[in-house]
Design an enzyme around this catalytic site. Structure first.
Site, PDB file in Angstrom:
ATOM      1  N   GLU A 146     -25.431 -10.190  15.626  1.00  0.00           N
ATOM      2  CA  GLU A 146     -24.654 -11.139  14.836  1.00  0.00           C
ATOM      3  C   GLU A 146     -23.523 -11.756  15.639  1.00  0.00           C
ATOM      4  O   GLU A 146     -23.234 -11.328  16.768  1.00  0.00           O
ATOM      5  CB  GLU A 146     -24.141 -10.439  13.565  1.00  0.00           C
ATOM      6  CG  GLU A 146     -25.310  -9.964  12.707  1.00  0.00           C
ATOM      7  CD  GLU A 146     -24.897  -9.390  11.372  1.00  0.00           C
ATOM      8  OE1 GLU A 146     -23.697  -9.129  11.157  1.00  0.00           O
ATOM      9  OE2 GLU A 146     -25.800  -9.210  10.534  1.00  0.00           O
ATOM     10  N   GLU A 167     -36.391  -9.608  14.867  1.00  0.00           N
ATOM     11  CA  GLU A 167     -37.754 -10.018  15.214  1.00  0.00           C
ATOM     12  C   GLU A 167     -37.747 -11.048  16.342  1.00  0.00           C
ATOM     13  O   GLU A 167     -38.515 -10.961  17.305  1.00  0.00           O
ATOM     14  CB  GLU A 167     -38.457 -10.619  13.996  1.00  0.00           C
ATOM     15  CG  GLU A 167     -38.680  -9.640  12.868  1.00  0.00           C
ATOM     16  CD  GLU A 167     -37.506  -9.596  11.880  1.00  0.00           C
ATOM     17  OE1 GLU A 167     -36.349  -9.799  12.308  1.00  0.00           O
ATOM     18  OE2 GLU A 167     -37.763  -9.339  10.695  1.00  0.00           O
ATOM     19  N   CYS A 191     -38.257 -16.282  11.388  1.00  0.00           N
ATOM     20  CA  CYS A 191     -38.937 -15.270  12.215  1.00  0.00           C
ATOM     21  C   CYS A 191     -40.445 -15.356  12.055  1.00  0.00           C
ATOM     22  O   CYS A 191     -41.195 -15.196  13.014  1.00  0.00           O
ATOM     23  CB  CYS A 191     -38.443 -13.869  11.865  1.00  0.00           C
ATOM     24  SG  CYS A 191     -36.772 -13.565  12.474  1.00  0.00           S
TER      25      CYS A 191
HETATM   26  N1  THU Z   1     -32.186 -10.009   9.665  1.00  0.00           N
HETATM   27  C1  THU Z   1     -33.106  -9.644  10.592  1.00  0.00           C
HETATM   28  O1  THU Z   1     -32.770  -9.158  11.681  1.00  0.00           O
HETATM   29  N2  THU Z   1     -34.409  -9.835  10.298  1.00  0.00           N
HETATM   30  C2  THU Z   1     -34.868 -10.395   9.134  1.00  0.00           C
HETATM   31  O2  THU Z   1     -36.063 -10.612   8.990  1.00  0.00           O
HETATM   32  C3  THU Z   1     -33.932 -10.704   8.049  1.00  0.00           C
HETATM   33  C4  THU Z   1     -32.498 -10.571   8.373  1.00  0.00           C
HETATM   34  C5  THU Z   1     -30.776  -9.814   9.995  1.00  0.00           C
HETATM   35  C6  THU Z   1     -30.010 -11.083  10.188  1.00  0.00           C
HETATM   36  C7  THU Z   1     -28.603 -10.636   9.872  1.00  0.00           C
HETATM   37  O3  THU Z   1     -28.049 -10.078  11.047  1.00  0.00           O
HETATM   38  C8  THU Z   1     -28.790  -9.537   8.852  1.00  0.00           C
HETATM   39  O4  THU Z   1     -30.139  -9.125   8.950  1.00  0.00           O
HETATM   40  C9  THU Z   1     -28.493  -9.969   7.429  1.00  0.00           C
HETATM   41  O5  THU Z   1     -29.197 -11.095   7.090  1.00  0.00           O
END
Ligand code: THU
Length: 160
Positions: free
Chosen positions: A63, A74, A115
């Site tokens: 993030e 992903e 993704c």
């Molecule tokens: N996130 C993922 O890493 N993969 C997903 O398929 C959905 C969301 C992450 C993005 C963000 O850092 C956190 O989860 C909340 O959305």
């Protein structure tokens, strides 16, 4: 008027029903959640890709204070796999997530739309089906290919 029905099929496995290779990959995705950088959402996602040559590559969500600059687990994983091993198809991608209490989710996390689109590109690029394993404590979803996650997808052939 015509109606088109597109069906998708997935299988749900108990962890104990997975073979050794799949357990190893799911474990790697779970471990990768520990390396997530999620100070804003407190939602830790991990992914593990098994390449055609059996190499395992892992990644996690990263993030950023400027929220849209972050990246999902992903895409972090697939972009790294494709840039480090550009000749290796991705055979299977496992995904796991933990909530803000640090617990693995009971039901699998469905990958976000962006993704799915990147997964589709990877599958098309190598002309090799990419199996997907979505880890949940109550069961692991197995999808045979990305098409099952993203029916009616946009891809390069649409531009021909
Ligand atoms: N996130 C993922 O890493 N993969 C997903 O398929 C959905 C969301 C992450 C993005 C963000 O850092 C956190 O989860 C909340 O959305």
């Amino acid at each position: 008027m015509k109606e088109l029905n597109i069906r998708i099929t997935l299988k749900i496995y108990e962890y104990e029903e997975l073979n050794r290779e799949d357990r190893e990959l799911v474990n790697a995705a779970c471990e990768a959640t520990q390396r997530s950088y999620a100070p804003y959402s407190h939602f830790s996602v991990g992914a593990a890709a098994r390449l055609a040559d059996k190499t395992i590559v892992t990644g996690s969500n990263q993030e950023n204070a400027a929220y849209p600059s972050g990246l999902c687990a992903e895409r972090t994983t697939l972009f790294y796999a494709n840039s480090r091993y550009p000749d290796q198809a991705v055979d299977t991608l496992a995904i796991a997530a933990r909530n803000e209490r640090g617990e693995y989710l009971e039901d699998p996390i469905p990958p976000c739309g962006a993704c799915r689109q990147v997964m589709m590109e990877t599958e098309n690029r190598f002309k090799h089906p990419m199996r997907i394993l979505l880890f949940g404590q109550k069961g692991i979803y197995e999808l045979k290919n990305v098409g099952a996650l993203l029916p009616l997808s946009f891809n390069a052939s649409a531009m021909e």
